[in-house]
Design an enzyme around this catalytic site. Sequence first.
Site, PDB file in Angstrom:
ATOM      1  N   GLU A 119      46.301  36.560  45.118  1.00 36.54           N
ATOM      2  CA  GLU A 119      45.925  37.304  46.038  1.00 36.54           C
ATOM      3  C   GLU A 119      47.270  37.582  47.038  1.00 36.54           C
ATOM      4  O   GLU A 119      47.627  38.658  47.328  1.00 36.54           O
ATOM      5  CB  GLU A 119      45.141  36.763  47.013  1.00 36.54           C
ATOM      6  CG  GLU A 119      43.686  36.864  46.891  1.00 36.54           C
ATOM      7  CD  GLU A 119      42.793  36.317  47.965  1.00 36.54           C
ATOM      8  OE1 GLU A 119      41.996  37.069  48.487  1.00 36.54           O
ATOM      9  OE2 GLU A 119      42.860  35.019  48.051  1.00 36.54           O
ATOM     10  N   ASP A 137      31.243  33.358  43.746  1.00 43.56           N
ATOM     11  CA  ASP A 137      30.627  32.446  43.169  1.00 43.56           C
ATOM     12  C   ASP A 137      29.090  32.366  43.929  1.00 43.56           C
ATOM     13  O   ASP A 137      29.271  32.770  45.115  1.00 43.56           O
ATOM     14  CB  ASP A 137      30.882  31.048  42.707  1.00 43.56           C
ATOM     15  CG  ASP A 137      31.512  30.402  44.080  1.00 43.56           C
ATOM     16  OD1 ASP A 137      30.583  29.620  44.516  1.00 43.56           O
ATOM     17  OD2 ASP A 137      32.633  30.655  44.365  1.00 43.56           O
TER      18      ASP A 137
END
Length: 259
Positions: free
Chosen positions: A16, A224
């Site tokens: 990121e 998730d």
Amino acid sequence: MKPAAPVAIVAAMHEELRALLDAMPDERRVVRGGRAFYAGHLEGREVVAVLSGIGKVAAATTATLAIEAFGAGAVLFTGVAGGVGEGVRVGDVVVADALLQHDMDASPLFPRYEVPLTGRAAFPADAAMSGRLAAAAAAVLADAGELIGREHLAPFGIEAPRLHRGLVASGDRFVSGAAESRALCAALAQAGHLPLAVEMEGAALAQVCHDFGVPFAVLRTISDRADDSAHVDFLAFIREVASRYAAAIVRRFVAATGG
Ligand code: SAH
């Protein structure tokens, strides 16, 4: 926010941070406390970008340094999280309204989840900053197929990603079991807390920013469902989806930030 002060952009994952650094033309690397801070510009705005590392202590020292050593006037955290709220799916984005530490428990001396001597469990994010962040996220999600690329979203089954706002729960634990996730949420619900997502840094950063009186906001892409398959494709998701979301949303957010 102090208009002249830089915005700290704290990323949990290397991939990121990489995506953000690629968009910074003039960053200067300074190492403090074992972590590299990149001071420079993003979208013409003064920023300092840094990798927090994983967990509450890492997030707390990073936030402290960003504020004290780099003069950050606002702190934005970007990372991934496990979705535990109903309808919070992989590929969705959560902007935190407030954050609490799900592993804080000094009961019976203090109510469960309350940070001792602060009188509170949940630390609210800055409303104006979070509003701007949510607007940036909504704009990117509305056009995700084009901005992120359908070919990156399709392998993860992401079709119409949604934005959620609400409580985020942090703790020094990767929640990777359905039973574990259910138990954690049931205990939180008993104390009146209904989290949308679990992660490992946000509430620590929130507490530090609260102590220093510095506004902050937290952005989390859902990687998730904090269940038995939480670890599957985790790194691929960060590389293919989360890092692209983060770069697009953070750039839009910074561009809309005055100063
Ligand atoms: N395997 C990874 C480990 C990442 S730990 C690696 O090698 O890098 C998980 C990171 O993602 C933390 O920064 C945390 O904030 C976030 N996260 C994503 N899903 C999570 C979950 N289900 N439980 C806790 N943290 C989660």
